[in-house]
Structures are given as structure tokens and as C-alpha cells.
Design an enzyme around this catalytic site. Structure first.
Site, PDB file in Angstrom:
ATOM      1  N   CYS A   8       0.896  -1.102  -0.206  1.00 35.62           N
ATOM      2  CA  CYS A   8      -0.087  -0.038   0.129  1.00 35.62           C
ATOM      3  C   CYS A   8       0.789   1.258  -0.102  1.00 35.62           C
ATOM      4  O   CYS A   8       2.099   1.117  -0.021  1.00 35.62           O
ATOM      5  CB  CYS A   8      -0.991  -0.113   1.185  1.00 35.62           C
ATOM      6  SG  CYS A   8      -2.358   0.881   0.935  1.00 35.62           S
ATOM      7  N   CYS A  80      -3.965  -0.395  -2.986  1.00 41.29           N
ATOM      8  CA  CYS A  80      -4.518   0.915  -3.023  1.00 41.29           C
ATOM      9  C   CYS A  80      -4.206   1.084  -4.533  1.00 41.29           C
ATOM     10  O   CYS A  80      -3.108   0.774  -5.006  1.00 41.29           O
ATOM     11  CB  CYS A  80      -3.964   1.892  -2.043  1.00 41.29           C
ATOM     12  SG  CYS A  80      -2.311   2.151  -2.192  1.00 41.29           S
ATOM     13  N   CYS A  87       4.240   0.987  -8.272  1.00 40.21           N
ATOM     14  CA  CYS A  87       4.788  -0.411  -7.613  1.00 40.21           C
ATOM     15  C   CYS A  87       6.168  -0.423  -8.115  1.00 40.21           C
ATOM     16  O   CYS A  87       6.309  -0.482  -9.108  1.00 40.21           O
ATOM     17  CB  CYS A  87       4.124  -1.342  -7.830  1.00 40.21           C
ATOM     18  SG  CYS A  87       4.448  -3.113  -7.190  1.00 40.21           S
TER      19      CYS A  87
END
Length: 142
Positions: A8, A80, A87
Site C-alpha cells: 500500500c 491501493c 509499484c
């Protein structure tokens, strides 16, 4: 055993709840971790609502994803949208899957009462539980 990272933005709420649920419900199949693109500290409301259902995440701590650089994950599940967009690249064969959940702290800011605010945390907690129940089977199709 599958090594799964729940990722997240700040590793304070959703990813922490997902790690807690995976440890509670799926410890025979999944070695669960959580981390964030940043480290914002453990959210007290997340700890409280997980405790309501018998899952203690109070000993977990907020981690930056770099702290887990040496772990070879099978799956990285972004929980999220921000984490999905930013990422980091994971070395090895980690498969990245996005399963977004609403941000309880953001939703809670608009609640008229404290009880109304905590309801957002409970709803997302239960949605995450329902998703974790589907693991690891749900991962095989991705």
C-alpha cells in the site's frame, strides 16, 4: 508456502489489515508480509477494528518496501491505486496483482461522528477479510 506481500502507499491501514487477515486465516498456505511505498506508522483505528474481530495486529509495524528487498515473493498484491501506479519492480518471479480497497482514513475525514468514521474501517476490514478468504486459489488465475 507462498510468500505474499500486501503493498500500500503508507503501510498503515489496508496492507496491515490484509497481512493480519492472511496470518489469521491462511497461515497454513501463505507467509504474509506488508509494506508501503512509504512508511506512515500503524493506524490506531485499523488496530482497533481488527481487535474487534479477534485479530491482533498491534505487534506489526509499518515498513518501507525496501526493508523487504531480500525476500523472494511469489505474489505482490497492491491494495491501493497509488501503490499499483508506483509499484516498484520486484526482482525474481513475483507476480504483481492489484486488488484495490477504499482508504478508510480518507473516508473517515468526511464522517459526521467518530462512530461514523470507524464504520468505514469496519467495512474495509470486512472486504479485505472476504478477499483473503479467496486466497491462494484466487491467485492461481492471475
Amino acid at each position: 508456502m507462498l510468500k505474499v506481500l500486501f503493498l500500500c502507499t503508507g503501510n498503515s491501514c489496508r496492507s496491515q489489515m490484509a497481512e493480519g487477515w492472511a496470518r489469521h486465516l491462511k497461515s497454513d498456505d501463505i507467509q504474509a508480509y506488508s509494506a508501503g511505498i512509504a512508511s506512515h506508522g500503524l493506524n490506531a483505528n485499523a488496530v482497533a477494528v481488527m481487535s474487534e474481530v479477534g485479530v491482533d495486529i498491534s505487534s506489526q509495524h509499518s515498513k518501507h518496501v525496501d526493508e523487504l528487498a531480500d525476500v523472494e515473493f511469489h505474489y505482490v498484491i497492491t491494495v491501493c491505486d497509488s501503490a499499483a501506479e508506483s509499484c516498484p519492480t520486484f526482482l525474481g518471479n513475483a507476480k504483481v496483482i492489484h486488488k484495490g480497497f477504499d482508504d478508510p482514513p480518507r473516508l473517515a475525514r468526511e464522517a459526521a461522528t467518530e462512530e461514523g468514521a470507524i464504520e468505514y474501517y469496519r467495512r474495509v476490514r470486512d472486504e479485505i477479510r472476504d478477499y483473503v478468504h479467496t486466497l491462494p486459489d484466487a491467485l492461481e488465475g492471475n
